[in-house]
Design an enzyme around this catalytic site. Structure first.
Site, PDB file in Angstrom:
ATOM      1  CG  ASP A   1      18.618 -45.235 -10.022  1.00 32.02           C
ATOM      2  OD1 ASP A   1      19.323 -44.598  -9.214  1.00 32.02           O
ATOM      3  OD2 ASP A   1      18.999 -45.531 -11.167  1.00 32.02           O
TER       4      ASP A   1
ATOM      5  CD  GLU B   1      32.889 -41.849 -22.018  1.00 29.77           C
ATOM      6  OE1 GLU B   1      32.107 -42.439 -22.785  1.00 29.77           O
ATOM      7  OE2 GLU B   1      34.085 -42.163 -21.916  1.00 29.77           O
TER       8      GLU B   1
END
Length: 875
Positions: A262, A612
């Protein structure tokens, strides 16, 4: 003579290159990879381990940027078809549709890549290696990135991930269409605020039952060619520096592809206030490669040069990762002529084509879940006036969610309803904000923008530069009425370099009303916004769409300096918009007045990708870095809906959100509720189709909707007990697998073997009949319960599902085959799955068994006796 010599040398060198074994297409990819690897210097090998892999011209290795996104459509790369967000696709419960969507996405990705490459462009979001799908388990509804997943269940997640991966990677016997990436390995699901530092210690049982089955299926069934390791630590080791990469992924599951970190995850190994498990970039890079992380998204792997010099890692250890990456690029056809790679012939005509738009429209309809209907749906189209109320009614970002592309014709709920009712007056009122201090940002109209404080000339002064730094004389100076630019596939001016230009807008803002204003901007690539000579947004160097804002108290008639500096630096979708939210004092009353004057009210509420998402800066109480601190619908929305319901008008609530929310008051008082998720480009049309009866809804919840956050353990707790339908013993607001229809389905003739020997399959069949008045889809669900197991087990476990279409009065036989691993329990003493003697409870229906919902579906149950002693499931 010199020219002749040069020409002959060029022809000789070209022939020599064509004779190189790594370019010989008659050899296997493995043989060609080895031949190429032998010619690389150690410095070149280190370059190839970085996600921004530069060209190595002497070996005909093209530049390649591994960072590409296609979560629900090709993302951040200009025009593309946008399908429902991943959680919405999961709500389809439709494996065939998942493949069709992924196949359309990979068509568009291939077309875009070859179009870019023909123009010499091989940068970010222009390649063939895609960091999708996100198959982490949505174990807690507070997680902001849960919208990117396929829900809370590992079986559903795995069954949907397999066709999606296959659709991305293609079915060619030789070449990969794209490289798909299953992420984030191995245990990862928030919180976002601590993802760079937290450590998880799941039990062996939770690992076996929840956190790994879908990854295993992605590797062994879908043959995913890339896996992304997560930010956090797993049992003390950073996921990208963990033995689990080799031990579980490669040695046990036989994964053949490569692992990518990542972004920034390797830096976290040594970064202060992150993991801090090593002391330097060199140690971090060496640990990651030796643990099995082949590719670095970030800037740590350049330190491998010193790591080799320091003896922390050998060239032979680097070769392992370089070999994996080169082989992937071979399989993508990057070293072969286009005529040998059929995928290279896909035309740009497929991008957001009518065929793909139709798939997006169908997917949006299939994804929506009818949660409640007290008989008022579907509505008649014979209406005089309809009120569409709510901050999500005409909001583009709730269609697109995150990691998204940009469709040519997005349809919001308001637009969809207006198109559905051309002879009806359809009016809009915002009603409220989604949450306090989350402004409803709109374009600043030209009548409030002026070139200077004299306010004689409307608009802002613009200067366009043919570089990314606002240097030198501008190519053009002009006045532009407002800042609303999306430069699709071309530069603003013919004289500008599409990939590298900059713009500066300068002038003043003069409001006509005193009060508090939110002023902001949205752009793709870097930009800076100055208001009143102060920088309020500085997003330089970004390669993703970003929006931000600040609050200002302004006086009517007074002028305020405003400036934007925008830079396009190889972005695939340059855009810039100047936005504001002026004071709005009567939002609720306007909505109530509109409702009172209408025949029908459609409420569009929920959440937003501004609330979100992934590690976001959210300035709203109740939200933290993209996560929710509570699951209840913001009170400001409930207060508005109470006022609307007092009007007594027929009302339907449409929720647009990416996660489970609690709406207890609304559930008790509003007669019809439709969960629409973030539905993609055709969301508004799909909503209108369902509300007005042109489509019979059949979506099912891929996660549990709880009544309160108090029903589940703390967010940071990764133990599965008490979470998800498998381990939650309370009463939910709505259950996993739930969803209503306009018709009725009955189940009959359940056939299950009454007794089997341990190690045998269980054959299941059932007849489903549409006994109602509408044609429609039904999602047939099969659950297994192991009440006789000698070890702790789930309450029940989904182990089969099929979405079928039945005309009214039609019946269909549906069959399942359960293999032993699907009704095995986890033996914690031996760390294996076993089938033991005793009863296996099988239930088949349109929902989970033993649910307390008023539901127009039946569930049939049958016990199967397993005899013959324990049967171990091979890993």
């Amino acid at each position: 003579m010199t020219f002749l010599f040069s020409t002959l040398f060029f022809l000789w060198s070209s022939c020599k290159k064509s004779e190189e074994p790594y370019l010989n297409t008659s050899l296997s990819f493995e043989e060609r990879t080895e031949a190429l690897l032998e010619q690389l210097t150690i410095d070149e090998k280190i370059l190839l381990l970085q996600y921004k892999s530069p060209a190595i011209d002497r070996l005909n290795i093209p530049e390649h940027n591994y960072w590409n996104e296609c979560l629900h459509g090709v993302a951040r790369s200009g025009t593309a078809t946008v399908f429902p967000q991943a959680i919405g696709m999961a709500a389809m419960w439709d494996k065939e549709e998942m493949f069709q969507i992924a196949n359309a996405i990979s068509d568009e990705a291939r077309a875009k890549h070859h179009d870019y490459a023909a123009k010499g462009k091989r940068g970010i979001y222009q390649g063939l290696t895609y960091w999708t799908p996100n198959i982490n388990i949505f174990r807690d509804p507070r997680w902001g990135r849960g919208m990117e997943t396929y829900g809370e269940d590992p079986y559903l997640t795995g069954e949907l991930a397999v066709p999606f991966i296959k659709g991305l990677q293609g079915e060619d016997k030789k070449y990969l269409k794209l490289v798909a990436t299953a992420k984030h390995f191995v245990v990862h699901s928030g919180p976002e605020s601590s993802r760079h530092s937290f450590d998880v210690y799941p039990s062996n049982r939770d690992m076996a039952e929840t956190y790994t089955p879908h990854f295993k299926k992605a590797v062994q069934v879908a043959h995913v060619y890339s896996v992304m390791c997560a930010y956090n630590r797993f049992r003390g080791e950073p996921c990208c520096g963990s033995p689990v990469l080799d031990n579980l992924l490669r040695n046990e599951w036989r994964f053949k592809g490569y692992v990518v970190s990542d972004c920034g995850a390797i830096r976290d190994f040594h970064k202060k206030d992150a993991h801090e498990v090593v002391n330097s970039p060199e140690e971090a890079a060496a640990l990651a490669v030796k643990s099995g992380t082949d590719l670095n998204c970030g800037n740590t792997y350049p330190a491998l040069t010193k790591a080799v010099e320091q003896g922390l890692i050998s060239e032979a250890e680097l070769d392992v990762s370089v070999r994996r990456l080169l082989l992937a690029r071979m399989k993508l056809g990057q070293f072969d002529p286009n005529h040998l790679v059929a995928f290279s012939n896909i035309s740009m005509d497929v991008v957001d084509s009518k065929a793909h738009q139709a798939i997006a429209e169908e997917a949006a309809r299939k994804s929506m879940v009818l949660l409640k209907n007290d008989g008022i749906l579907p509505f008649s189209k014979e209406l005089n006036k309809v009120a569409v109320i709510g901050p999500n009614a005409d909001n583009l970002e709730v269609l697109l969610a995150n990691y998204n592309g940009y469709p040519s014709n997005p349809i919001t709920p308001l637009q969809g309803i207006r198109e559905k009712l051309p002879n009806t007056e359809v009016s809009f009122a915002q009603g409220c904000e989604l949450a306090p201090k989350l402004p409803y940002l709109e374009l600043i109209p030209s009548e409030y923008l002026f070139t200077d404080s004299s306010t004689i000339t409307q608009g802002l002064k613009a200067k366009y530069y043919n570089n990314s730094e606002w240097k030198g004389e501008p190519i053009l100076s002009k006045i532009e009425s407002r800042i609303d630019f999306i430069w699709k596939d071309k530069a603003p001016l013919p004289e500008l370099d599409y990939d590298h230009f900059s713009v500066e807008w300068d002038g003043v803002l003069r409001p006509d009303k005193s009060g508090e204003y939110a002023i902001g901007a949205e752009g793709f690539s870097g930009f800076e916004l100055f208001v009143n000579d102060s920088s309020i947004i500085n997003l330089k160097g970004e390669h993703r769409p970003r929006k931000d804002y600040g609050y200002f108290k302004l006086k009517a008639g007074k002028t305020y300096p405003i400036k934007i500096r925008y830079v396009q630096d190889n972005s695939s979708y340059p855009m810039m918009q100047l936005l504001w939210c002026p004071p709005k004092d009567n939002l609720v009353q306007e909505a109530v007045d509109l409702a009172n004057s209408s025949d029908l009210v459609i409420l569009c509420m929920g959440l937003s990708p501004s609330l979100e998402g992934e590690e976001m800066k959210v300035k709203v109480e109740g939200f933290d870095k993209g996560d929710k601190l509570d699951v209840k619908l913001p009170e400001i929305q409930t207060a508005l809906m109470k006022e609307i319901m007092n009007t007594g008008k027929p009302t339907v609530l449409v929720l647009l959100n990416g996660s489970a929310i609690a709406f207890n008051w609304e559930n008790e008082h509003i007669p019809a509720i439709l969960e629409a998720w973030y539905p993609g480009q055709s969301g508004g049309k799909a909503i209108a189709d369902i509300i007005f009866g042109d489509y019979n809804p059949a979506g099912r919840l891929p996660l549990t909707f709880y009544k309160s956050i108090d029903q589940i353990p703390p967010f940071e707790n990764y133990d599965m007990e008490g979470k998800t339908y498998k381990y939650f013993h309370g009463e939910p607001l709505y259950s996993f697998g739930y969803g209503l229809s306009y018709t009725h389905f009955t189940y009959d003739k359940l056939l299950v073997s009454k007794e089997i020997k341990a190690g045998e399959n269980i054959q299941v069949s059932v007849e489903v009949t549409n006994t109602g008045n509408f044609d429609g889809d039904e999602v047939v669900q099969l659950y297994v319960s192991l009440t006789d197991a000698p070890f702790p087990v789930a309450i029940r476990s989904l182990q089969g599902f099929k979405r079928i279409h039945l005309k009214k009065g039609e019946s269909q036989k549906v069959e399942f085959i359960l293999s032993p691993d699907q009704f095995a329990y986890y033996n914690s003493e031996k760390d294996i799955f076993q089938v033991g003697s005793g009863n296996v409870h099988i239930s088949v229906g349109g929902m989970q068994p033993n649910q307390n919902h008023s539901f127009s579906k039946s569930v049939l149950e049958q016990k199967v006796m397993v005899v013959g002693g324990d049967f171990d499931i091979k890993k």
